[in-house]
Design a protein around this motif. Structure first.
Motif, PDB file in Angstrom:
ATOM      1  N   HIS A   1      -8.353  49.730 -38.269  1.00  0.00           N
ATOM      2  CA  HIS A   1      -7.893  49.424 -39.628  1.00  0.00           C
ATOM      3  C   HIS A   1      -8.821  50.078 -40.662  1.00  0.00           C
ATOM      4  O   HIS A   1      -8.390  50.497 -41.736  1.00  0.00           O
ATOM      5  CB  HIS A   1      -7.857  47.903 -39.761  1.00  0.00           C
ATOM      6  CG  HIS A   1      -7.697  47.372 -41.132  1.00  0.00           C
ATOM      7  ND1 HIS A   1      -6.528  47.475 -41.846  1.00  0.00           N
ATOM      8  CD2 HIS A   1      -8.576  46.716 -41.946  1.00  0.00           C
ATOM      9  CE1 HIS A   1      -6.692  46.902 -43.033  1.00  0.00           C
ATOM     10  NE2 HIS A   1      -7.920  46.442 -43.117  1.00  0.00           N
TER      11      HIS A   1
ATOM     12  N   HIS B   1     -13.370  45.428 -46.672  1.00  0.00           N
ATOM     13  CA  HIS B   1     -12.350  45.271 -47.704  1.00  0.00           C
ATOM     14  C   HIS B   1     -12.624  44.097 -48.643  1.00  0.00           C
ATOM     15  O   HIS B   1     -13.067  43.034 -48.207  1.00  0.00           O
ATOM     16  CB  HIS B   1     -10.963  45.125 -47.072  1.00  0.00           C
ATOM     17  CG  HIS B   1     -10.361  46.453 -46.704  1.00  0.00           C
ATOM     18  ND1 HIS B   1      -9.373  46.589 -45.761  1.00  0.00           N
ATOM     19  CD2 HIS B   1     -10.609  47.701 -47.180  1.00  0.00           C
ATOM     20  CE1 HIS B   1      -9.036  47.869 -45.668  1.00  0.00           C
ATOM     21  NE2 HIS B   1      -9.771  48.556 -46.509  1.00  0.00           N
TER      22      HIS B   1
ATOM     23  N   ASP C   1      -8.701  42.472 -39.732  1.00  0.00           N
ATOM     24  CA  ASP C   1      -7.412  43.146 -39.960  1.00  0.00           C
ATOM     25  C   ASP C   1      -7.072  44.166 -38.883  1.00  0.00           C
ATOM     26  O   ASP C   1      -6.109  44.921 -39.042  1.00  0.00           O
ATOM     27  CB  ASP C   1      -7.399  43.818 -41.341  1.00  0.00           C
ATOM     28  CG  ASP C   1      -7.348  42.800 -42.482  1.00  0.00           C
ATOM     29  OD1 ASP C   1      -7.254  41.595 -42.193  1.00  0.00           O
ATOM     30  OD2 ASP C   1      -7.405  43.226 -43.645  1.00  0.00           O
TER      31      ASP C   1
ATOM     32  N   HIS D   1     -11.915  40.327 -48.180  1.00  0.00           N
ATOM     33  CA  HIS D   1     -12.678  39.622 -47.143  1.00  0.00           C
ATOM     34  C   HIS D   1     -14.153  39.431 -47.506  1.00  0.00           C
ATOM     35  O   HIS D   1     -14.849  38.658 -46.843  1.00  0.00           O
ATOM     36  CB  HIS D   1     -12.589  40.395 -45.818  1.00  0.00           C
ATOM     37  CG  HIS D   1     -11.183  40.584 -45.339  1.00  0.00           C
ATOM     38  ND1 HIS D   1     -10.624  39.799 -44.355  1.00  0.00           N
ATOM     39  CD2 HIS D   1     -10.202  41.428 -45.749  1.00  0.00           C
ATOM     40  CE1 HIS D   1      -9.363  40.171 -44.165  1.00  0.00           C
ATOM     41  NE2 HIS D   1      -9.087  41.154 -44.998  1.00  0.00           N
TER      42      HIS D   1
ATOM     43  N   HIS E   1     -14.864  43.316 -41.983  1.00  0.00           N
ATOM     44  CA  HIS E   1     -14.861  44.709 -42.444  1.00  0.00           C
ATOM     45  C   HIS E   1     -15.115  44.680 -43.947  1.00  0.00           C
ATOM     46  O   HIS E   1     -15.261  43.608 -44.530  1.00  0.00           O
ATOM     47  CB  HIS E   1     -13.563  45.427 -42.087  1.00  0.00           C
ATOM     48  CG  HIS E   1     -12.312  44.838 -42.668  1.00  0.00           C
ATOM     49  ND1 HIS E   1     -11.904  43.545 -42.420  1.00  0.00           N
ATOM     50  CD2 HIS E   1     -11.381  45.351 -43.520  1.00  0.00           C
ATOM     51  CE1 HIS E   1     -10.774  43.315 -43.063  1.00  0.00           C
ATOM     52  NE2 HIS E   1     -10.431  44.389 -43.751  1.00  0.00           N
TER      53      HIS E   1
END
Ligand SMILES: [Zn+2]
Length: 263
Positions: free
Chosen positions: A149, A68, A166, A71, A66
């Motif tokens: 998430h 974020h 996540d 990551h 994803h």
């Protein structure tokens, strides 16, 4: 003893003390596939060096679970790789990456600011909406299973292992800041089955953990729906859920925003 845990034939994860983050490593015929790239250039370079203890093959693919920062902000340090992710992983990094950087700088101690400022936010160039298969000498399946998430979490399945990003979190409550609590539980029920599940943070888990976290997130959604229907402010509900206060506050805030049609 290796710093990488072998979870299957040529399938590894590296668990970092920093942020308790998990990185996946899958060895293909001619290259290595990484799942996520860590939170900074410096951290990505450390990962690059550590990979040499496993293989001499180049990194051919990076898959972002994803958008974020923790990551994806190592992506730029793998220029030889094709970077994969969900369509909205790419668009979020392009449209909101600098806002995310400002947010991180606000709470990050000053000694780390240079590390954050030097990051070249590098979104996936290879994207998809529902599923993608990567053939690296073995089959790697990427799948989007719904809102959770974030709006763009994907799960990666290889052999008997699933990397869930996540969508699942071990060792700390799930993170709700960009979440869709009303949908997250159902999304978890549609993930493929796997013997071993690697969450974005924390220990490797199995089906039982996944079931428990699914039930907890569904309980948050039900609590929000009941409270909203009854006209209660969500602040009155934060002690009634399965998670600590700050987590519940974020979760209920997002759930109410969904119920109000604001997301
Ligand atoms: Zn995340």
């Amino acid at each position: 003893m290796s710093m990488f845990d072998e979870l299957g034939d040529g399938i590894y994860r590296r668990r970092y003390e920093s942020l308790d983050l998990n990185i996946g490593v899958v060895i293909g015929d001619d290259g290595v596939l990484l799942i996520d790239s860590r939170a900074s250039h410096r951290q990505a370079d450390e990962l690059r060096d550590e990979l040499r203890t496993l293989t001499d093959l180049p990194v051919g693919w990076v898959v972002n679970t994803h958008f974020h920062w923790d990551h994806t902000w190592g992506n730029a340090r793998f220029p030889e790789a094709t970077i994969w992710g969900h369509d909205r992983c790419r668009s979020e990094m392009i449209e909101n990456g600098e806002v995310a950087r400002q947010g991180v700088l606000e709470w990050m101690p000053a000694e780390y600011h240079e590390m954050v400022e030097e990051v070249e936010i590098t979104p996936p160039t290879h994207t998809f909406a529902e599923t993608a298969s990567l053939h690296i000498g073995r089959s790697v399946e990427l799948g989007y299973h719904g809102l959770g998430h974030t709006n763009s979490d994907i799960a990666i399945r290889v052999g008997s292992v699933m990397f869930a990003g996540d969508l699942l979190e071990e060792g700390a409550p799930p993170s709700f800041g960009d979440s869709y609590p009303l949908d997250w539980g159902r999304t978890l029920t549609t993930l493929p089955n796997a013997e071993l599940i690697v969450p974005g943070h924390g220990d490797v888990v199995g089906a039982r953990f996944r079931q428990t976290q699914t039930q907890e997130i569904q309980a948050v959604a039900e609590l929000a729906k009941d409270g909203h229907r009854g006209g209660k402010p969500f602040a009155e509900l934060i002690n009634d859920g399965p998670y600590p206060g700050p987590t519940m506050e974020a979760a209920l805030g997002r759930a109410y925003a969904q119920l109000d049609g604001d997301l």
